[in-house]
Design a protein around this motif. Structure first.
Motif, PDB file in Angstrom:
ATOM      1  N   ARG A 238       0.739  -1.048   0.066  1.00  0.00           N
ATOM      2  CA  ARG A 238       0.021   0.226   0.011  1.00  0.00           C
ATOM      3  C   ARG A 238       0.735   1.266  -0.085  1.00  0.00           C
ATOM      4  N   HIS A 239       2.010   1.091   0.501  1.00  0.00           N
ATOM      5  CA  HIS A 239       2.877   2.293   0.794  1.00  0.00           C
ATOM      6  C   HIS A 239       3.352   2.805  -0.669  1.00  0.00           C
ATOM      7  N   LYS A 240       3.738   1.652  -1.308  1.00  0.00           N
ATOM      8  CA  LYS A 240       4.412   1.796  -2.977  1.00  0.00           C
ATOM      9  C   LYS A 240       3.019   2.165  -3.777  1.00  0.00           C
ATOM     10  N   LEU A 241       1.868   1.769  -3.508  1.00  0.00           N
ATOM     11  CA  LEU A 241       0.818   2.120  -4.322  1.00  0.00           C
ATOM     12  C   LEU A 241       0.669   3.404  -4.188  1.00  0.00           C
TER      13      LEU A 241
ATOM     14  N   GLY B 136       2.453   5.985  -2.448  1.00  0.00           N
ATOM     15  CA  GLY B 136       3.506   6.579  -2.535  1.00  0.00           C
ATOM     16  C   GLY B 136       4.157   6.812  -3.541  1.00  0.00           C
ATOM     17  N   MET B 137       4.887   5.880  -4.255  1.00  0.00           N
ATOM     18  CA  MET B 137       5.430   5.740  -5.380  1.00  0.00           C
ATOM     19  C   MET B 137       4.705   6.018  -6.528  1.00  0.00           C
ATOM     20  N   GLY B 138       3.656   5.302  -6.724  1.00  0.00           N
ATOM     21  CA  GLY B 138       2.648   5.411  -7.796  1.00  0.00           C
ATOM     22  C   GLY B 138       1.990   6.618  -8.035  1.00  0.00           C
ATOM     23  N   GLY B 139       1.533   7.089  -6.879  1.00  0.00           N
ATOM     24  CA  GLY B 139       0.643   8.319  -6.723  1.00  0.00           C
ATOM     25  C   GLY B 139       1.569   9.581  -6.850  1.00  0.00           C
ATOM     26  N   ALA B 140       2.860   9.493  -6.369  1.00  0.00           N
ATOM     27  CA  ALA B 140       3.937  10.654  -6.730  1.00  0.00           C
ATOM     28  C   ALA B 140       4.089  10.654  -8.498  1.00  0.00           C
ATOM     29  N   GLN B 141       4.464   9.660  -8.854  1.00  0.00           N
ATOM     30  CA  GLN B 141       4.683   9.334 -10.217  1.00  0.00           C
ATOM     31  C   GLN B 141       3.601   9.987 -11.253  1.00  0.00           C
ATOM     32  N   VAL B 142       2.206   9.579 -11.034  1.00  0.00           N
ATOM     33  CA  VAL B 142       1.310  10.069 -11.671  1.00  0.00           C
ATOM     34  C   VAL B 142       1.172  11.497 -11.564  1.00  0.00           C
ATOM     35  N   VAL B 143       1.031  12.062 -10.204  1.00  0.00           N
ATOM     36  CA  VAL B 143       0.718  13.536 -10.255  1.00  0.00           C
ATOM     37  C   VAL B 143       1.886  14.471 -10.528  1.00  0.00           C
ATOM     38  N   LEU B 144       3.131  13.996 -10.537  1.00  0.00           N
ATOM     39  CA  LEU B 144       4.446  14.660 -10.941  1.00  0.00           C
ATOM     40  C   LEU B 144       4.527  14.612 -12.412  1.00  0.00           C
ATOM     41  N   THR B 145       4.224  13.594 -13.097  1.00  0.00           N
ATOM     42  CA  THR B 145       4.357  13.596 -14.315  1.00  0.00           C
ATOM     43  C   THR B 145       3.251  14.445 -15.016  1.00  0.00           C
TER      44      THR B 145
END
Length: 654
Positions: A82-85, A87-96
Motif C-alpha cells: 500500500r505504501h508503494k501504491l 507513495g511511489m505510484g501516486g507521486a509518479q502520476v501527479v508529478l508527471t
C-alpha cells in the motif's frame, strides 16, 4: 471469411518469422512483435485498416495478464504494497501529469489540452513492462516490484482521469467530434453499446447514488463470489472430467468480471486483478494459470503488433525533429521523475535503474485517454494524432531501454573492483566449499570432532562474521581450480560441496573428481534433479538440503498420531533407507536435459519404487507393531497408506 483467414495468416506468419529472430538476437519478444507490426503495416502495407478493431480486442490480453498477476499475490502481499501504491505510484502520476502540463503551457498550449496530454503522458505500458520483466526474471526484484506497484496505481488512476476529461471540453471542437479511431460521433459508440445490450442503457439511466451503489455491489459480489463460490463451481465443472470445461470456466470468469467492470465504467483490468488476488489461495490457482496463459500470450502479441502497424510514419516523415524531440523529451522527463522517486524511497542502484528505465514510456491506456478526449471535444485532432504517435514510438523504444539497463548493470559490475581472493596459508584433510547455513553446521561438527578443515567462500561478509567467532575461513570463489589446489585438493581426503548455486556445485564436483579420482566427495543437492546431476558428475554422498529435516518433521507427526518414539524412529529410518536406494536407481535412468515426465523409463521405475516404498514401510509397521488400544494397526495402515489398493500414478521431483 476469406479476408479474415488472409489477415490471420499475415499476422501469424509475421510473428512466427520475426519474433523468434528477435529473441535469438537478445532483443526480447516485445520488440519482435513491434517489428513484425511495422513490417506488416508501414513497410509492406499488408495490414492497417483493421488495426483499431484488433487493438480493442487484443487489449483483453492486458486484462488476462493482470488476472494472472493477481493470482500470484495474496491479499496480505497487496496490503503490504500500500505504501508503494500510494507513495511511489501516486507521486509518479501527479508529478508527471503536472510537469508535462506545465511544460506544454509554457510552449503556448491551452491549460485544458495540456492537462489531457499530461494525464496521457503519466501512464506507462503495463503490457510491455510486465511482459519484459517476466521474460528477464526481474519481477521479484525490488525494482520490478516497485515498477509493478506504479503500473497498478496508473491503471487505477485512469478512472478519475476519464471523469475529469468531460470537464475540459473545448467549445470550438463541439462541432468537430471525430474520434481518432474513426468513430464519427461519440454518441454512435454509446448507441452501439446500448444496441448490443440493454443493460448499458439501464445502468446509464440510474441516478448518481444508484450507479455508486451498483458499483460497490458488483465489486463486493466479485470478492465474495471468488471467496465462497469459486471452489464449489470449479469442483462441479471438474467433476465432468472434460479438459475443455476447465478452459471454459476460466475464460467465463475473466470475461464476466471484465463485462461487469465495463458496465459500471471501471477498468476491466483492475476488476480482474482484484479477482485474481481473491483466488490467490485457491487450490485451482495453478489450473487457472495453465488455462489462461496461452490466451494471454497470444492476445498480448497481437496487441504489440497492432501498435507497430498503427505507427504513423507519414507524420514522422513530415515532422521528424518534432516527433523525436517530443518522444525523447517525454521519456527523459519521466525517467528523471522516476529516478527522483527511487532516490526518495531508497532503492538500490541497480533497482533504481530498472525502475526508472522500465516506466519511462507511454502506455496503451494513453490511447484510451486520447480517444475519449477526442470524443468529448477536449483535444484537437492534430494534438491527438501527435500524442498517439509519441506514445507508439516510446513503446517501440522501451525494449531498447531494457537492453540499456542490462548494459548499465554489466558495466557497473565490471567497474566495481573485484576483491582479490585470500592467500591460503594452510591445508587440511577436509575442504569445505561454501559456508552458508548448510556448510556452517557441517564445519562446526567436523572441527569440534578434532578434524581441521579449510573453508572457502566467495561471500566476504560471511567470512568476516565467522572470523569474529574464531572460525577461520578464506575468501575466494570455490569453483576456481587454483583456489581448490591451494586449499590442498591434491592431498585432501574429503571435500564437502555446500555452495548455494546448483550449477556451481556440479562444476566443483566434476573438477574435483577429474583431478582426484580417489577423493571422497560429499555434496549438497537442491532437489532430485540436482541429485542426478551430482551423481553423474561423480559425488559419493549426496545430501538433499531439506531431506533429513523433512523426515524428522514426519517422525514428529507419527509420534503425535499414536506411535511411540521407537516405532516412529524405525519407520522413519526405513523410509530414509528405501528412498536413498530409490534415488540411486532413478539416477541410472535419468537423462540430462530431458524432463522427467517425458522419460518413459524414469516414470516406470518411479512407479515401481513408490510401490516398493509402501511395501517396505508396511513391513516395518508390522515388525514394530504400532498398536494403541483404541487404534489397531489396520486403522493406522489405512491412515498412512490410503492408496495402497491403487498405487499413486504421480511422482514428483520436488
Amino acid at each position: 471469411m476469406e479476408s479474415f483467414l488472409l489477415q490471420a495468416s499475415i499476422y501469424l506468419g509475421a510473428a512466427v518469422c520475426v519474433v523468434p529472430l528477435a529473441v535469438r538476437l537478445g532483443l526480447g519478444s516485445v520488440l519482435g512483435y513491434l517489428a513484425a507490426g511495422i513490417l506488416m503495416g508501414p513497410i509492406l502495407g499488408l495490414a492497417g485498416a483493421e488495426t483499431a478493431d484488433l487493438q480493442h480486442f487484443a487489449e483483453f490480453g492486458v486484462v488476462l495478464m493482470l488476472f494472472l498477476i493477481g493470482l500470484e499475490l495474496e491479499p496480505k502481499s497487496l496490503w503490504e504494497m500500500r505504501h508503494k501504491l500510494l507513495g511511489m505510484g501516486g507521486a509518479q502520476v501527479v508529478l508527471t501529469t503536472a510537469s508535462v502540463a506545465m511544460a506544454l503551457i509554457w510552449f503556448g498550449m491551452s491549460p485544458g489540452v495540456a492537462l489531457v496530454l499530461g494525464m496521457m503522458a503519466s501512464l506507462s505500458s503495463t503490457a510491455i513492462v510486465l511482459q519484459t520483466l517476466s521474460e528477464k526474471n526481474l519481477m521479484r526484484t525490488q525494482g520490478g516490484r516497485s515498477a509493478f506497484s506504479v503500473l497498478l496505481t496508473q491503471d487505477m488512476s485512469v478512472i478519475p482521469m476519464l471523469a475529469i476529461i468531460p470537464l475540459l471540453t473545448l467549445p470550438d471542437l463541439l462541432t468537430q467530434k471525430s474520434d481518432v479511431y474513426g468513430v464519427n460521433n461519440a454518441q454512435d459508440l454509446v448507441d452501439s453499446h446500448e444496441a448490443a445490450s440493454p443493460l448499458f442503457s439501464t445502468v446509464q439511466s440510474l441516478p448518481g447514488w444508484g450507479a455508486g451503489l451498483l458499483t460497490l455491489a458488483i465489486v463486493a459480489g466479485i470478492v465474495l463470489a471468488g471467496h465462497y463460490l469459486s471452489r464449489p463451481i470449479f469442483r462441479f465443472v471438474h467433476a465432468a472430467k472434460l479438459p475443455e470445461m476447465s478452459t471454459f470456466i476460466s475464460l467465463l470468469m475473466v470475461l464476466g468480471i471484465a463485462f461487469l467492470m465495463v458496465l459500471v465504467g471501471l477498468s476491466p483490468a483492475l476488476g480482474t486483478f482484484v479477482a485474481g488476488v481473491v483466488l490467490a489461495n485457491s487450490e485451482f490457482r495453478h489450473q487457472l494459470e495453465a488455462d489462461l496463459k496461452p490466451f494471454k500470450g497470444l492476445l498480448l502479441g497481437l496487441f504489440f503488433m497492432t501498435v507497430g502497424v498503427g505507427i504513423n510514419f507519414a507524420m514522422l516523415a513530415r515532422e521528424p525533429l518534432t516527433v523525436l524531440g517530443l518522444t525523447l523529451g517525454l521519456m527523459l522527463l519521466k525517467g528523471l521523475i522516476l529516478l527522483g522517486i527511487a532516490l526518495v524511497f531508497k532503492l538500490k542502484r541497480q533497482d533504481r535503474w530498472l525502475f526508472s528505465l522500465s516506466l519511462a514510456q507511454g502506455g496503451e491506456f494513453g490511447f484510451l485517454i486520447v480517444s475519449f478526449a477526442r470524443s468529448e471535444s477536449a483535444l484537437p485532432l492534430a494534438a491527438g494524432q501527435m500524442g498517439l504517435l509519441v506514445i507508439s514510438l516510446s513503446m517501440l523504444l522501451t525494449p531498447l531501454l531494457f537492453i540499456g539497463y542490462d548494459w548499465l548493470t554489466t558495466r557497473f559490475a565490471q567497474r566495481t573492483p573485484e576483491q582479490a581472493p585470500d592467500e591460503i596459508d594452510e591445508k587440511g584433510r577436509v575442504i569445505i566449499a561454501g559456508i552458508g547455513r548448510f556448510g556452517q553446521v557441517v564445519n562446526r561438527l567436523i572441527r569440534t570432532s578434532g578434524i581441521p578443515t579449510v573453508v572457502l567462500d566467495n561471500d566476504m561478509t560471511t567470512i568476516e562474521t565467522m572470523r569474529k567467532f574464531g572460525v577461520k575461513g578464506f575468501f575466494g570463489d570455490p569453483a576456481r581450480p587454483e583456489l581448490l589446489e591451494a586449499a590442498g585438493l591434491a592431498d585432501a581426503q574429503v571435500i564437502v560441496i555446500a555452495v548455494d548455486d546448483s550449477d556451481t556445485a556440479t562444476r566443483i564436483v566434476r573438477y574435483a573428481r577429474s583431478r582426484r579420482p580417489d577423493i571422497h566427495i560429499v555434496a549438497r543437492a537442491r532437489d532430485r534433479v540436482h541429485v542426478y546431476e551430482l551423481y553423474q558428475a561423480g559425488a559419493n554422498d549426496i545430501v538433499r538440503e531439506t531431506f533429513d529435516s523433512s523426515i524428522r518433521a514426519g517422525r514428529y507427526v507419527l509420534e503425535n498420531m499414536g506411535f511411540s518414539e521407537y516405532e516412529a524412529a524405525k519407520v522413519s529410518q526405513a523410509y530414509y533407507r528405501v528412498d536413498r536406494g530409490a534415488m540411486r536407481d532413478l539416477a541410472e535412468v535419468w537423462v540430462p536435459g530431458q524432463a522427467t515426465h517425458l522419460n518413459e523409463a524414469y516414470i516406470a521405475r518411479a512407479k515401481q519404487l513408490d510401490r516398493d516404498l509402501e511395501i517396505a514401510l508396511m513391513e516395518e509397521l508390522h515388525e514394530v507393531k504400532p498398536m494403541a488400544a483404541e487404534e489397531p494397526a489396520e486403522v493406522l495402515e489405512a491412515m498412512l497408506f490410503p492408496d495402497l489398493e491403487e498405487p499413486s500414478e504421480k511422482h514428483t521431483d520436488q
